[in-house]
Design a protein around this motif. Structure first.
Motif, PDB file in Angstrom:
ATOM      1  N   TYR A 250       0.825  -1.216   0.000  1.00 59.36           N
ATOM      2  CA  TYR A 250       0.000   0.000   0.000  1.00 59.36           C
ATOM      3  C   TYR A 250       0.861   1.270   0.000  1.00 59.36           C
ATOM      4  N   TRP A 251       2.080   1.144   0.531  1.00 51.32           N
ATOM      5  CA  TRP A 251       3.021   2.263   0.469  1.00 51.32           C
ATOM      6  C   TRP A 251       3.410   2.512  -0.988  1.00 51.32           C
ATOM      7  N   GLY A 252       3.631   1.433  -1.716  1.00 53.83           N
ATOM      8  CA  GLY A 252       3.936   1.555  -3.149  1.00 53.83           C
ATOM      9  C   GLY A 252       2.772   2.148  -3.921  1.00 53.83           C
ATOM     10  N   ASP A 253       1.505   1.824  -3.475  1.00 53.20           N
ATOM     11  CA  ASP A 253       0.334   2.395  -4.136  1.00 53.20           C
ATOM     12  C   ASP A 253       0.322   3.917  -4.043  1.00 53.20           C
ATOM     13  N   VAL A 254       0.784   4.433  -2.894  1.00 53.85           N
ATOM     14  CA  VAL A 254       0.805   5.883  -2.714  1.00 53.85           C
ATOM     15  C   VAL A 254       1.731   6.535  -3.740  1.00 53.85           C
ATOM     16  N   TYR A 255       2.935   5.957  -3.887  1.00 56.41           N
ATOM     17  CA  TYR A 255       3.887   6.530  -4.850  1.00 56.41           C
ATOM     18  C   TYR A 255       3.396   6.356  -6.284  1.00 56.41           C
ATOM     19  N   GLN A 256       2.664   5.267  -6.548  1.00 52.79           N
ATOM     20  CA  GLN A 256       2.116   5.083  -7.892  1.00 52.79           C
ATOM     21  C   GLN A 256       1.067   6.151  -8.188  1.00 52.79           C
ATOM     22  N   GLN A 257       0.277   6.489  -7.186  1.00 53.81           N
ATOM     23  CA  GLN A 257      -0.709   7.556  -7.351  1.00 53.81           C
ATOM     24  C   GLN A 257      -0.035   8.909  -7.579  1.00 53.81           C
ATOM     25  N   LEU A 258       1.183   9.068  -6.986  1.00 54.82           N
ATOM     26  CA  LEU A 258       1.934  10.310  -7.157  1.00 54.82           C
ATOM     27  C   LEU A 258       2.803  10.294  -8.422  1.00 54.82           C
ATOM     28  N   ASP A 259       2.660   9.207  -9.215  1.00 50.30           N
ATOM     29  CA  ASP A 259       3.451   9.017 -10.452  1.00 50.30           C
ATOM     30  C   ASP A 259       4.951   8.935 -10.166  1.00 50.30           C
ATOM     31  N   ASN A 260       5.294   8.578  -8.951  1.00 50.32           N
ATOM     32  CA  ASN A 260       6.701   8.322  -8.611  1.00 50.32           C
ATOM     33  C   ASN A 260       6.918   6.828  -8.787  1.00 50.32           C
ATOM     34  N   LEU A 261       7.065   6.403 -10.049  1.00 43.86           N
ATOM     35  CA  LEU A 261       7.082   4.985 -10.382  1.00 43.86           C
ATOM     36  C   LEU A 261       8.323   4.283  -9.855  1.00 43.86           C
ATOM     37  N   LEU A 262       9.421   5.025  -9.739  1.00 43.80           N
ATOM     38  CA  LEU A 262      10.651   4.418  -9.235  1.00 43.80           C
ATOM     39  C   LEU A 262      10.467   3.986  -7.780  1.00 43.80           C
ATOM     40  N   GLU A 263       9.939   4.906  -6.934  1.00 37.78           N
ATOM     41  CA  GLU A 263       9.689   4.566  -5.528  1.00 37.78           C
ATOM     42  C   GLU A 263       8.603   3.495  -5.406  1.00 37.78           C
ATOM     43  N   SER A 264       7.616   3.591  -6.272  1.00 40.31           N
ATOM     44  CA  SER A 264       6.536   2.605  -6.259  1.00 40.31           C
ATOM     45  C   SER A 264       7.077   1.215  -6.511  1.00 40.31           C
ATOM     46  N   GLU A 265       7.926   1.073  -7.568  1.00 42.60           N
ATOM     47  CA  GLU A 265       8.506  -0.232  -7.892  1.00 42.60           C
ATOM     48  C   GLU A 265       9.386  -0.727  -6.747  1.00 42.60           C
ATOM     49  N   THR A 266      10.106   0.196  -6.110  1.00 37.96           N
ATOM     50  CA  THR A 266      10.987  -0.183  -5.003  1.00 37.96           C
ATOM     51  C   THR A 266      10.191  -0.831  -3.870  1.00 37.96           C
ATOM     52  N   TYR A 267       9.067  -0.226  -3.496  1.00 37.22           N
ATOM     53  CA  TYR A 267       8.283  -0.768  -2.381  1.00 37.22           C
ATOM     54  C   TYR A 267       7.543  -2.042  -2.769  1.00 37.22           C
ATOM     55  N   TYR A 268       7.139  -2.130  -4.027  1.00 36.42           N
ATOM     56  CA  TYR A 268       6.509  -3.374  -4.474  1.00 36.42           C
ATOM     57  C   TYR A 268       7.500  -4.523  -4.386  1.00 36.42           C
TER      58      TYR A 268
ATOM     59  N   GLN B 191       2.341  -0.764 -14.094  1.00 38.97           N
ATOM     60  CA  GLN B 191       3.407   0.231 -14.003  1.00 38.97           C
ATOM     61  C   GLN B 191       4.423   0.044 -15.137  1.00 38.97           C
ATOM     62  N   TYR B 192       4.793  -1.220 -15.431  1.00 44.00           N
ATOM     63  CA  TYR B 192       5.761  -1.486 -16.497  1.00 44.00           C
ATOM     64  C   TYR B 192       5.204  -1.079 -17.852  1.00 44.00           C
ATOM     65  N   ILE B 193       3.894  -1.251 -18.045  1.00 46.43           N
ATOM     66  CA  ILE B 193       3.287  -0.846 -19.323  1.00 46.43           C
ATOM     67  C   ILE B 193       3.394   0.663 -19.496  1.00 46.43           C
ATOM     68  N   GLU B 194       3.126   1.385 -18.397  1.00 44.78           N
ATOM     69  CA  GLU B 194       3.251   2.848 -18.470  1.00 44.78           C
ATOM     70  C   GLU B 194       4.692   3.272 -18.764  1.00 44.78           C
ATOM     71  N   GLU B 195       5.664   2.502 -18.257  1.00 51.56           N
ATOM     72  CA  GLU B 195       7.070   2.836 -18.476  1.00 51.56           C
ATOM     73  C   GLU B 195       7.557   2.362 -19.843  1.00 51.56           C
ATOM     74  N   GLY B 196       6.752   1.486 -20.463  1.00 55.01           N
ATOM     75  CA  GLY B 196       7.154   0.939 -21.765  1.00 55.01           C
ATOM     76  C   GLY B 196       8.052  -0.275 -21.626  1.00 55.01           C
ATOM     77  N   ALA B 197       8.193  -0.786 -20.417  1.00 55.19           N
ATOM     78  CA  ALA B 197       9.019  -1.982 -20.186  1.00 55.19           C
ATOM     79  C   ALA B 197       8.132  -3.204 -20.363  1.00 55.19           C
ATOM     80  N   PHE B 198       7.878  -3.550 -21.616  1.00 57.30           N
ATOM     81  CA  PHE B 198       6.891  -4.593 -21.927  1.00 57.30           C
ATOM     82  C   PHE B 198       7.378  -5.987 -21.541  1.00 57.30           C
ATOM     83  N   ASN B 199       8.701  -6.230 -21.619  1.00 64.68           N
ATOM     84  CA  ASN B 199       9.217  -7.542 -21.220  1.00 64.68           C
ATOM     85  C   ASN B 199       8.968  -7.787 -19.728  1.00 64.68           C
ATOM     86  N   LYS B 200       9.274  -6.736 -18.919  1.00 61.11           N
ATOM     87  CA  LYS B 200       9.013  -6.846 -17.479  1.00 61.11           C
ATOM     88  C   LYS B 200       7.515  -7.024 -17.210  1.00 61.11           C
ATOM     89  N   ALA B 201       6.702  -6.309 -17.991  1.00 59.23           N
ATOM     90  CA  ALA B 201       5.258  -6.410 -17.820  1.00 59.23           C
ATOM     91  C   ALA B 201       4.777  -7.825 -18.135  1.00 59.23           C
TER      92      ALA B 201
END
Length: 550
Positions: A249-267, A294-304
């Motif tokens: 849920y901490w990662g969800d907060v950063y995802q809502q803030l479009d801080n995808l790097l922090e979001s991925e870190t907490y996930y 999140q990976y789709i938004e970043e364009g990292a389709f392999n990770k997605a």
């Protein structure tokens, strides 16, 4: 065929033991078992609780051994306590079938206890278990049952009201998992209202976590992050496995803030905790789904793609009805629940038979009571009839005695009147005799002196008057009522009139009255006429009958 309680208990013990053996716990698990041989049940339970968040497998072994020890000693309450620790560890590994069976076994054992408190905890855990599979109706049925039991215990004074905080916490957590934080917030407020840190085993940190989650859904990002930072140290120290939820849920907060790097870190931190402690593995599906987006938004389709593949595999493993782990739960073919239902049907059948027997006994009692009542009424009626007959006889006897008394009084009156009449006749004869003497004395020319003759004549007159007064007294004494009526009703009657009345009462004839009174018969008739006139009697009224009626 109905199996006994002890049969199923032995069956469950054997099943749990086989599960432990077949799980392949390894050499270290065997060492734990060897070490546990020297500990009693209470020590095993304490040791298991001390390591349950650090080594779930070892804790499960110790809980299972403590459970069997308590059961062997006949301490059912402690056996249930040990048994209820195991569903948590099975649940961490998403082995919900074992969790389900353990809970139903605990409920089965709790039926033998007089207290309702253990059942409330079991129903809470059953409700949470069903919520994992989105079976909302069943989940809330058990949660409501638990809450109602505890409310009843609080009302009876057997449980402190602060224990209701745990019930409301389970509601809040369930609505969080069902994606309805706005309802969960209501129950969180109720939880805080009843919470008492000195009486509740539930840590306040869990309530802060639920509050932080609600803040993430209310887009209070800064408040949510600050609250996550506040509770993180406590979970790191006391229950690190729960950080899977915190970091997600901490990662969800950063995802809502479009801080995808922090979001991925907490996930990824959440996934690492889940892998390290083999805990909340079912949550891994949600985390990978979040990473896919999140990976789709970043364009990292392999990770997605890789995250999507892992999410599907985990979902099939943990939630697919075809999964060997979940098929027993979803089909709900556990023997404990079926045995409980069979026993409930048997109890209902016995209760129905007992009620029918009680109805028959009640009917017989009513018949006996009715018969006794009828018999009593008959006896009472006979008794009343006898009393009435006795009273009737007594009344008749009194009436007859009264009639006899009246008859005797009449006879006595008649006798006295006859005596009075005889006395009056004697007076008449005496007067006639004296008159005869008087006439002879008056006509005698002998040598008797004149003075002596006068004396004799005076004496005779006095005697005559005295005789009449004596007669009057005797008549009045015998006929007191008659004399009173005559003098009261006719106060204008003279002495002569009263004499005539008295003589008529005695049935004297006119001739006898004339002789007695020293008057002629014509004078008697004249007096009778004046008497009728004074009494104002009609000519048709017979004077004798009228005077006799007075």
């Amino acid at each position: 065929m109905i199996f006994t309680h002890s049969f199923y208990v032995r069956l469950i013990q054997l099943g749990i033991s086989l599960v432990v053996v077949l799980c392949g716990l390894g050499l270290r698990g065997q060492e734990v078992l060897n070490t546990a041989q020297s500990l009693d049940s209470e020590e095993l339970l304490d040791k298991a609780r001390a390591i349950r968040f650090k080594n779930s497998d070892q804790a499960t072994i110790l809980f299972e051994k403590a459970y069997r020890g308590f059961l062997a000693k006949g301490d059912t309450l402690q056996a249930i306590t040990s048994l209820l620790e195991m569903p948590y560890h099975h649940g961490q590994k998403v082995d919900y079938a074992k969790t389900y069976d353990a809970l139903w076994l605990a409920l089965f054992l709790a039926d033998d206890l007089q207290g309702e408190a253990p059942k409330a905890l079991i129903y809470n855990k059953l409700g949470r278990l069903y919520s994992f599979y989105k079976k909302e109706d069943k989940a809330f049925e058990y949660l409501n049952t638990s809450l109602n039991i505890n409310k009843d215990l609080v009302a009876k004074g057997e449980l402190d009201r602060s224990h209701l905080a745990q019930n409301y916490y389970f509601y809040c957590a369930t609505y969080r998992e069902l994606g309805q934080p706005e309802i969960g917030k209501i129950y969180l407020d109720s939880c805080n209202q009843y919470y008492d840190a000195s009486k509740n085993e539930l840590s306040k940190t869990y309530l802060k976590f639920e509050r932080a989650f609600i803040l993430t859904r209310e887009f209070e990002h800064e408040k949510a992050i600050n609250l996550f930072k506040e509770i993180e140290p406590w979970f790191l120290k006391n229950r690190p496995s729960y950080l899977v939820l915190v970091y997600t849920y901490w990662g969800d907060v950063y995802q809502q803030l479009d801080n995808l790097l922090e979001s991925e870190t907490y996930y990824k931190k959440a996934l690492a905790i889940a892998d390290k402690y083999k805990s909340h593995l079912d949550f891994s599906v949600l985390i990978h789904e979040r990473l896919v987006n999140q990976y789709i938004e970043e364009g990292a389709f392999n990770k997605a793609f890789n995250s999507q593949k892992l999410a599907r595999e985990l979902d099939a493993q943990f939630f697919d009805s075809r999964s060997p782990v979940n098929k027993p739960l979803l089909e709900i073919k556990d023997e404990f629940r079926l045995e409980k239902e069979r026993q409930e049907r048997l109890i209902q059948k016995q209760r129905l038979a007992r009620l029918e027997q009680e109805d028959e006994i009640s009917l017989l009692q009513r018949i006996i009571l009715l018969g006794a009542l009828v018999f009593t009424l008959i006896i009472a009626a006979v008794y009343v009839m006898q009393i009435r007959a006795k009273h009737k006889i007594e009344k008749e006897l009194i009436r007859r005695n009264k009639e006899l008394e009246i008859q005797k009084a009449r006879e006595l009156l008649e006798l006295k009147n006859k005596e009075l009449a005889t006395s009056a006749l004697q007076l008449v004869e005496k007067d006639e005799f004296l008159k005869d003497i008087k006439s002879k004395l008056k006509g005698d020319n002998g040598n008797i002196k004149t003075t002596e003759i006068h004396k004799v004549l005076k004496s005779i007159s006095t005697s005559n008057q005295s005789n009449w007064e004596e007669f009057k007294l005797r008549f009045t004494a015998v006929n007191e009522d008659f004399y009173k009526k005559v003098t009261t009703k006719y106060p204008n009657l003279s002495q002569s009139d009263q004499k005539i009345c008295a003589l008529i009462k005695l049935n004297f004839s006119s001739k006898e009255m004339a002789r007695l009174l020293g008057i002629s018969v014509e004078s008697v008739h004249t007096t009778r006429y004046r008497l009728r006139k004074k009494m104002k009697l009609d000519r048709s009224v017979n004077l004798e009958d009228f005077i006799a009626s007075l």
